[in-house]
Design an enzyme around this catalytic site. Sequence first.
Site, mmCIF file in Angstrom:
data_model
loop_
_atom_site.group_PDB
_atom_site.id
_atom_site.type_symbol
_atom_site.label_atom_id
_atom_site.label_comp_id
_atom_site.label_asym_id
_atom_site.label_seq_id
_atom_site.Cartn_x
_atom_site.Cartn_y
_atom_site.Cartn_z
ATOM 1 N N ALA A 137 -37.321 -6.720 5.398
ATOM 2 C CA ALA A 137 -37.702 -5.333 5.117
ATOM 3 C C ALA A 137 -37.017 -4.393 6.106
ATOM 4 O O ALA A 137 -36.743 -4.754 7.243
ATOM 5 C CB ALA A 137 -39.217 -5.186 5.210
ATOM 6 N N GLY A 138 -36.732 -3.178 5.649
ATOM 7 C CA GLY A 138 -36.050 -2.231 6.521
ATOM 8 C C GLY A 138 -35.934 -0.872 5.875
ATOM 9 O O GLY A 138 -36.839 -0.429 5.151
ATOM 10 N N GLU B 180 -14.513 -10.662 -5.891
ATOM 11 C CA GLU B 180 -14.737 -10.994 -4.480
ATOM 12 C C GLU B 180 -16.220 -10.900 -4.168
ATOM 13 O O GLU B 180 -16.960 -10.108 -4.759
ATOM 14 C CB GLU B 180 -13.920 -10.058 -3.580
ATOM 15 C CG GLU B 180 -14.166 -8.568 -3.783
ATOM 16 C CD GLU B 180 -15.373 -8.035 -3.025
ATOM 17 O OE1 GLU B 180 -15.850 -8.749 -2.124
ATOM 18 O OE2 GLU B 180 -15.834 -6.937 -3.350
ATOM 19 N N PHE B 181 -16.629 -11.711 -3.183
ATOM 20 C CA PHE B 181 -18.024 -11.711 -2.748
ATOM 21 C C PHE B 181 -18.127 -11.642 -1.230
ATOM 22 O O PHE B 181 -19.124 -12.064 -0.650
ATOM 23 C CB PHE B 181 -18.741 -12.970 -3.258
ATOM 24 C CG PHE B 181 -18.781 -13.072 -4.758
ATOM 25 C CD1 PHE B 181 -19.721 -12.368 -5.495
ATOM 26 C CD2 PHE B 181 -17.870 -13.872 -5.431
ATOM 27 C CE1 PHE B 181 -19.752 -12.458 -6.877
ATOM 28 C CE2 PHE B 181 -17.900 -13.970 -6.823
ATOM 29 C CZ PHE B 181 -18.846 -13.259 -7.550
ATOM 30 N N ASP C 238 0.859 -1.179 0.000
ATOM 31 C CA ASP C 238 0.000 0.000 0.000
ATOM 32 C C ASP C 238 0.897 1.231 0.000
ATOM 33 O O ASP C 238 1.976 1.217 0.593
ATOM 34 C CB ASP C 238 -0.906 0.013 1.239
ATOM 35 C CG ASP C 238 -2.142 0.878 1.032
ATOM 36 O OD1 ASP C 238 -1.984 2.119 0.956
ATOM 37 O OD2 ASP C 238 -3.256 0.332 0.945
ATOM 38 N N ASN D 243 -24.569 -8.645 -7.212
ATOM 39 C CA ASN D 243 -24.922 -7.560 -6.306
ATOM 40 C C ASN D 243 -26.204 -6.854 -6.729
ATOM 41 O O ASN D 243 -27.008 -6.445 -5.892
ATOM 42 C CB ASN D 243 -23.767 -6.562 -6.197
ATOM 43 C CG ASN D 243 -22.699 -7.032 -5.229
ATOM 44 O OD1 ASN D 243 -22.846 -8.047 -4.559
ATOM 45 N ND2 ASN D 243 -21.606 -6.300 -5.145
ATOM 46 N N CYS E 93 -20.588 -1.458 -1.507
ATOM 47 C CA CYS E 93 -20.763 -2.301 -2.704
ATOM 48 C C CYS E 93 -22.076 -2.061 -3.439
ATOM 49 O O CYS E 93 -22.077 -1.661 -4.597
ATOM 50 C CB CYS E 93 -20.645 -3.775 -2.316
ATOM 51 S SG CYS E 93 -18.981 -4.276 -1.822
ATOM 52 N N LYS F 228 -24.499 -1.634 8.452
ATOM 53 C CA LYS F 228 -24.924 -2.963 8.876
ATOM 54 C C LYS F 228 -24.177 -3.290 10.167
ATOM 55 O O LYS F 228 -23.178 -2.630 10.494
ATOM 56 C CB LYS F 228 -24.620 -4.019 7.801
ATOM 57 C CG LYS F 228 -23.140 -4.176 7.479
ATOM 58 C CD LYS F 228 -22.885 -5.261 6.451
ATOM 59 C CE LYS F 228 -23.152 -6.650 6.997
ATOM 60 N NZ LYS F 228 -22.716 -7.710 6.066
ATOM 61 N N LYS G 270 -19.991 -10.619 -10.977
ATOM 62 C CA LYS G 270 -19.901 -9.787 -9.778
ATOM 63 C C LYS G 270 -21.005 -8.735 -9.761
ATOM 64 O O LYS G 270 -21.743 -8.591 -8.777
ATOM 65 C CB LYS G 270 -18.520 -9.127 -9.722
ATOM 66 C CG LYS G 270 -18.389 -8.011 -8.712
ATOM 67 C CD LYS G 270 -18.564 -8.502 -7.280
ATOM 68 C CE LYS G 270 -18.340 -7.350 -6.304
ATOM 69 N NZ LYS G 270 -18.484 -7.776 -4.908
#
Length: 438
Positions: free
Chosen positions: A250-251, A149-150, A30, A206, A258, A318, A202
């Site tokens: 539901a929300g 990626e998942f 990095d 999503n 993502c 989340k 991918k």
Amino acid sequence: MKIAVIGTGYVGLVSGVCFAHKGNQVMCVDQDRNKIAFLNEGHVPIHEPGLQELMKECMERSLIHFTTDLKNAVQFADLIMIAVGTPPLPSGEADLSFIENVACELAKSMNGHKIIVIKSTVPVGTNHRIQRLIAHLSPFQFQIASVPEFLREGSAVKDTLLPDRVIIGVEDEHTGYTLKELYSPYSEQIMITDIRSAEMIKYASNAFLATKISFINEIANICEKVGADVTQVSKGMGLDNRIGAAFLNAGIGYGGSCFPKDTQALIQIAGNENYNFKLLKAVVEVNNDQRFGIIRKIEQAIGKISGKCIAIWGLAFKPNTDDVRESPAIDIVRTLIQLGGTIKVYDPIAMRNFKKVLDAPSITWCESSLEAVDQADAVCLLTEWEEFRKMDLSTVFARMKSGILIDGRNLFTPEQADAAGLEYYSIGRVVNQSSLRA
């Protein structure tokens, strides 16, 4: 295998640590010197359950190293994994400048044959674009591959070590075999396909999950009008194997790094090919509006928000993460402030990151969930942390000025709220204290 991972964000760091855990020699690269120094001290810059312990174990076994020296890492490795960010541009398209810059540096650093894997989420055709760029700058032979990626934030280590599936996009059989050998300790569900299909898998995955979320939220909105219970509706739907129960809660809508980015990018990808992706545009529109339903429920419960004290439980997009990117809480808190409310917020770990995005004199940063509800006119639950699930709602009611609970994640049952004396509003269920006692 000797692996260089370029980029130490969520995907790069978790992938690097998990590769090292399986016995590979890994160098993570990095350009952020402070981050690399922090990692070399044995600390992780993100909140991800299990990652700190796993990284420490790999460091003790000398299987993982962190550096800012990209050239050294490239020359060390047999396989180079690019895992840098592709943030959205104002147009919705993915910003490929970071991955292009890495490709240029990588090409100039190569000292022999390499397999180059693009782990970053990129539009269809990007792998071949990067392939041409590297080939133009390097005399050495290499193969390019797409391995999207998942992983999910909050369970990223588990998702990497025990993935539902591994998708490998390649152009030749030998590279496919090599990557299959690398990933075989993680999963038996390995699919080898062409590069462009891997890139699309991918985005399509999503977009489909985002569609399920917006769909059930639309159903919830109808349930409120007709007197049905969306929790029962989603349960009944999920029993159908063709539908499944996942992502039918539901929300207040999806957020994070993502789904918002990838849905917009796929809309733009389609638009670039003169295709109007009407369904996905509707998914995004529904999601953007869903979070403001909380504001409407607060106004229904307490009237004008101006001068009222509103407690907020949960700021992360989340649970089990400190990530607030595209969190519905941002728009909700900002709107409450604009309407003249006084806001008291609490989140177990995400308050520091949230404060970087939104800070105002009318926000009080609380040290506990109970401190947040003290003398509040209403409390809004926006993130379904386990800590909130375990709350004694009777104690919550006793400390509030007005006992109103707006449950944006349907974490509680109407019966729990009623037993505590709370006036209760949820998503897709026509229940509040007055209706329960009618």
